[in-house]
Motif scaffolding. Sequence first.
Motif, PDB file in Angstrom:
ATOM      1  N   ARG A   1      -3.092  -1.179  -8.907  1.00 22.23           N
ATOM      2  CA  ARG A   1      -3.187  -1.071  -7.444  1.00 22.23           C
ATOM      3  C   ARG A   1      -4.199  -2.056  -6.862  1.00 22.23           C
ATOM      4  NH1 ARG A   1      -4.035   5.013  -5.666  1.00 22.23           N
ATOM      5  NH2 ARG A   1      -4.143   3.932  -3.668  1.00 22.23           N
ATOM      6  N   ALA A   2      -5.378  -2.153  -7.491  1.00 18.93           N
ATOM      7  CA  ALA A   2      -6.433  -3.021  -6.956  1.00 18.93           C
ATOM      8  C   ALA A   2      -6.038  -4.493  -7.040  1.00 18.93           C
ATOM      9  CB  ALA A   2      -7.737  -2.776  -7.716  1.00 18.93           C
ATOM     10  N   ALA A   3      -5.442  -4.883  -8.170  1.00 18.17           N
ATOM     11  CA  ALA A   3      -5.028  -6.277  -8.333  1.00 18.17           C
ATOM     12  C   ALA A   3      -3.876  -6.615  -7.393  1.00 18.17           C
ATOM     13  CB  ALA A   3      -4.632  -6.539  -9.786  1.00 18.17           C
ATOM     14  N   HIS A   4      -2.976  -5.657  -7.183  1.00 17.62           N
ATOM     15  CA  HIS A   4      -1.857  -5.872  -6.255  1.00 17.62           C
ATOM     16  C   HIS A   4      -2.379  -6.100  -4.831  1.00 17.62           C
ATOM     17  CE1 HIS A   4       2.204  -5.489  -4.613  1.00 17.62           C
ATOM     18  NE2 HIS A   4       1.675  -4.722  -3.674  1.00 17.62           N
ATOM     19  N   LYS A   5      -3.366  -5.325  -4.436  1.00 20.61           N
ATOM     20  CA  LYS A   5      -3.941  -5.468  -3.095  1.00 20.61           C
ATOM     21  C   LYS A   5      -4.602  -6.835  -2.926  1.00 20.61           C
ATOM     22  CE  LYS A   5      -7.179  -3.265   0.134  1.00 20.61           C
ATOM     23  NZ  LYS A   5      -8.154  -2.160   0.316  1.00 20.61           N
ATOM     24  N   LEU A   6      -5.367  -7.253  -3.933  1.00 19.32           N
ATOM     25  CA  LEU A   6      -6.022  -8.556  -3.872  1.00 19.32           C
ATOM     26  C   LEU A   6      -4.987  -9.677  -3.840  1.00 19.32           C
ATOM     27  CD1 LEU A   6      -8.583 -10.314  -3.992  1.00 19.32           C
ATOM     28  CD2 LEU A   6      -8.434 -10.194  -6.487  1.00 19.32           C
ATOM     29  N   LYS A   7      -3.970  -9.565  -4.678  1.00 17.44           N
ATOM     30  CA  LYS A   7      -2.919 -10.587  -4.726  1.00 17.44           C
ATOM     31  C   LYS A   7      -2.260 -10.751  -3.360  1.00 17.44           C
ATOM     32  CE  LYS A   7       1.226  -9.681  -6.075  1.00 17.44           C
ATOM     33  NZ  LYS A   7       2.402  -9.244  -6.870  1.00 17.44           N
ATOM     34  N   GLY A   8      -1.973  -9.636  -2.701  1.00 17.95           N
ATOM     35  CA  GLY A   8      -1.332  -9.698  -1.391  1.00 17.95           C
ATOM     36  C   GLY A   8      -2.185 -10.405  -0.354  1.00 17.95           C
ATOM     37  N   SER A   9      -3.491 -10.142  -0.384  1.00 17.58           N
ATOM     38  CA  SER A   9      -4.391 -10.802   0.573  1.00 17.58           C
ATOM     39  C   SER A   9      -4.480 -12.298   0.307  1.00 17.58           C
ATOM     40  CB  SER A   9      -5.792 -10.183   0.491  1.00 17.58           C
ATOM     41  OG  SER A   9      -5.773  -8.833   0.885  1.00 17.58           O
ATOM     42  N   LEU A  10      -4.623 -12.666  -0.962  1.00 16.86           N
ATOM     43  CA  LEU A  10      -4.799 -14.076  -1.309  1.00 16.86           C
ATOM     44  C   LEU A  10      -3.515 -14.879  -1.116  1.00 16.86           C
ATOM     45  CD1 LEU A  10      -6.933 -13.666  -4.554  1.00 16.86           C
ATOM     46  CD2 LEU A  10      -7.744 -14.329  -2.286  1.00 16.86           C
ATOM     47  N   ALA A  11      -2.364 -14.213  -1.258  1.00 14.74           N
ATOM     48  CA  ALA A  11      -1.089 -14.915  -1.109  1.00 14.74           C
ATOM     49  C   ALA A  11      -0.924 -15.465   0.304  1.00 14.74           C
ATOM     50  CB  ALA A  11       0.066 -13.981  -1.458  1.00 14.74           C
ATOM     51  N   ILE A  12      -1.506 -14.780   1.288  1.00 19.33           N
ATOM     52  CA  ILE A  12      -1.434 -15.253   2.676  1.00 19.33           C
ATOM     53  C   ILE A  12      -2.065 -16.635   2.797  1.00 19.33           C
ATOM     54  CG2 ILE A  12      -2.264 -14.801   5.030  1.00 19.33           C
ATOM     55  CD1 ILE A  12      -2.200 -11.793   4.295  1.00 19.33           C
ATOM     56  N   LEU A  13      -3.087 -16.893   1.967  1.00 21.20           N
ATOM     57  CA  LEU A  13      -3.832 -18.149   2.045  1.00 21.20           C
ATOM     58  C   LEU A  13      -3.300 -19.213   1.089  1.00 21.20           C
ATOM     59  CD1 LEU A  13      -7.385 -16.572   2.071  1.00 21.20           C
ATOM     60  CD2 LEU A  13      -6.162 -17.498   4.038  1.00 21.20           C
ATOM     61  N   ASN A  14      -2.258 -18.887   0.325  1.00 22.34           N
ATOM     62  CA  ASN A  14      -1.740 -19.809  -0.685  1.00 22.34           C
ATOM     63  C   ASN A  14      -2.842 -20.260  -1.650  1.00 22.34           C
ATOM     64  OD1 ASN A  14       1.296 -21.028  -0.342  1.00 22.34           O
ATOM     65  ND2 ASN A  14       0.521 -20.119   1.536  1.00 22.34           N
ATOM     66  N   ALA A  15      -3.687 -19.314  -2.050  1.00 14.91           N
ATOM     67  CA  ALA A  15      -4.734 -19.585  -3.041  1.00 14.91           C
ATOM     68  C   ALA A  15      -4.115 -19.383  -4.420  1.00 14.91           C
ATOM     69  CB  ALA A  15      -5.920 -18.653  -2.822  1.00 14.91           C
ATOM     70  N   THR A  16      -3.390 -20.396  -4.902  1.00 16.16           N
ATOM     71  CA  THR A  16      -2.458 -20.188  -6.007  1.00 16.16           C
ATOM     72  C   THR A  16      -3.120 -19.743  -7.309  1.00 16.16           C
ATOM     73  OG1 THR A  16      -2.511 -22.570  -6.417  1.00 16.16           O
ATOM     74  CG2 THR A  16      -0.680 -21.730  -5.127  1.00 16.16           C
ATOM     75  N   ARG A  17      -4.261 -20.356  -7.678  1.00 13.38           N
ATOM     76  CA  ARG A  17      -4.870 -19.983  -8.962  1.00 13.38           C
ATOM     77  C   ARG A  17      -5.360 -18.537  -8.922  1.00 13.38           C
ATOM     78  NH1 ARG A  17     -10.334 -21.103 -11.517  1.00 13.38           N
ATOM     79  NH2 ARG A  17     -10.014 -20.520 -13.678  1.00 13.38           N
ATOM     80  N   ALA A  18      -6.032 -18.168  -7.842  1.00 12.32           N
ATOM     81  CA  ALA A  18      -6.529 -16.798  -7.729  1.00 12.32           C
ATOM     82  C   ALA A  18      -5.373 -15.803  -7.648  1.00 12.32           C
ATOM     83  CB  ALA A  18      -7.434 -16.674  -6.503  1.00 12.32           C
ATOM     84  N   VAL A  19      -4.302 -16.178  -6.947  1.00 10.51           N
ATOM     85  CA  VAL A  19      -3.126 -15.303  -6.854  1.00 10.51           C
ATOM     86  C   VAL A  19      -2.512 -15.090  -8.239  1.00 10.51           C
ATOM     87  CG1 VAL A  19      -0.739 -15.172  -6.021  1.00 10.51           C
ATOM     88  CG2 VAL A  19      -2.564 -15.798  -4.447  1.00 10.51           C
ATOM     89  N   THR A  20      -2.403 -16.170  -9.005  1.00 10.25           N
ATOM     90  CA  THR A  20      -1.822 -16.070 -10.347  1.00 10.25           C
ATOM     91  C   THR A  20      -2.640 -15.133 -11.234  1.00 10.25           C
ATOM     92  OG1 THR A  20      -0.906 -18.296 -10.199  1.00 10.25           O
ATOM     93  CG2 THR A  20      -1.162 -17.379 -12.403  1.00 10.25           C
ATOM     94  N   LEU A  21      -3.960 -15.249 -11.170  1.00  8.44           N
ATOM     95  CA  LEU A  21      -4.824 -14.391 -11.989  1.00  8.44           C
ATOM     96  C   LEU A  21      -4.732 -12.935 -11.540  1.00  8.44           C
ATOM     97  CD1 LEU A  21      -7.812 -16.865 -12.178  1.00  8.44           C
ATOM     98  CD2 LEU A  21      -6.483 -16.061 -14.137  1.00  8.44           C
ATOM     99  N   ALA A  22      -4.671 -12.712 -10.222  1.00  9.60           N
ATOM    100  CA  ALA A  22      -4.510 -11.342  -9.721  1.00  9.60           C
ATOM    101  C   ALA A  22      -3.172 -10.766 -10.178  1.00  9.60           C
ATOM    102  CB  ALA A  22      -4.615 -11.328  -8.195  1.00  9.60           C
ATOM    103  N   GLN A  23      -2.137 -11.604 -10.165  1.00 14.19           N
ATOM    104  CA  GLN A  23      -0.815 -11.176 -10.639  1.00 14.19           C
ATOM    105  C   GLN A  23      -0.865 -10.781 -12.114  1.00 14.19           C
ATOM    106  OE1 GLN A  23       2.638 -11.521  -9.253  1.00 14.19           O
ATOM    107  NE2 GLN A  23       3.272 -10.573 -11.160  1.00 14.19           N
ATOM    108  N   GLN A  24      -1.582 -11.561 -12.917  1.00 14.31           N
ATOM    109  CA  GLN A  24      -1.680 -11.265 -14.347  1.00 14.31           C
ATOM    110  C   GLN A  24      -2.447  -9.963 -14.584  1.00 14.31           C
ATOM    111  OE1 GLN A  24      -3.382 -14.996 -15.568  1.00 14.31           O
ATOM    112  NE2 GLN A  24      -1.403 -15.929 -15.976  1.00 14.31           N
TER     113      GLN A  24
END
Length: 245
Positions: free
Chosen positions: A178-201
Amino acid sequence: TRPWRILLAEDSPVNQKLACRLLEKRGHSVTVAPDGLAAIAAWESQSFDAILMDVQMPKLDGFQTTAAIRDREKTTGHHIPIIAMTAHAMSGDRERCLEAGMDDYLSKPIDANRLFETLQRLIPDCPAPLDRAAALAQVGDDPALLAELAGMILNDLPIMTAAIATAIQTGNAHDLDRAAHKLKGSLAILNATRAVTLAQQLETAGRENNLTHAPALLQELEAALAELTPALRTLQNSISPAAAT
């Protein structure tokens, strides 16, 4: 050139040793996956700059493995360079590899110069922590809204990161998901690809109840967020109050 993190999907011990030696001699790190399923598992649990993909492997071949990775990337917006490797240098091979979602093609035996030229071309030397133009397009070309969202995310980052860390420390896979999903959703808005990928993992680790690599992923995520924070502050301050009204 900064050190690269390479995933080598290759079942031949001889080719594994050759590729590892060539890359490690230049200061790069290599993770070896002996089949397609192992390659997908490694890609999901770690962060890499590129994948060297043998076309013929057991369990899943290079084409099937690439298709699975490209399908999962649709949720992150990230695109990892995948370079096909095959001993069968036949006419049409390169086109087939590109059609399958690979970015380039190398024939075996591996030529060191061609290997490094290809990796150098495909791996960004210093990728930006976020893509401002893409982020702006994501919010309807509204700079004031983007600045406001950047500020909100900046405020929330410590809380969201702490929630991920707590979930890992307590071994709570559901909370990590849940926590990683929430972070991924926020970062995806900014196209912060590396951080999004790590949150996804990390989200995948929580969903699959496999936290083995989660502490290492969290370290990488914290490093990515440390790079991202100054860019967020710049975005937040890019619009004056007068311009935002």
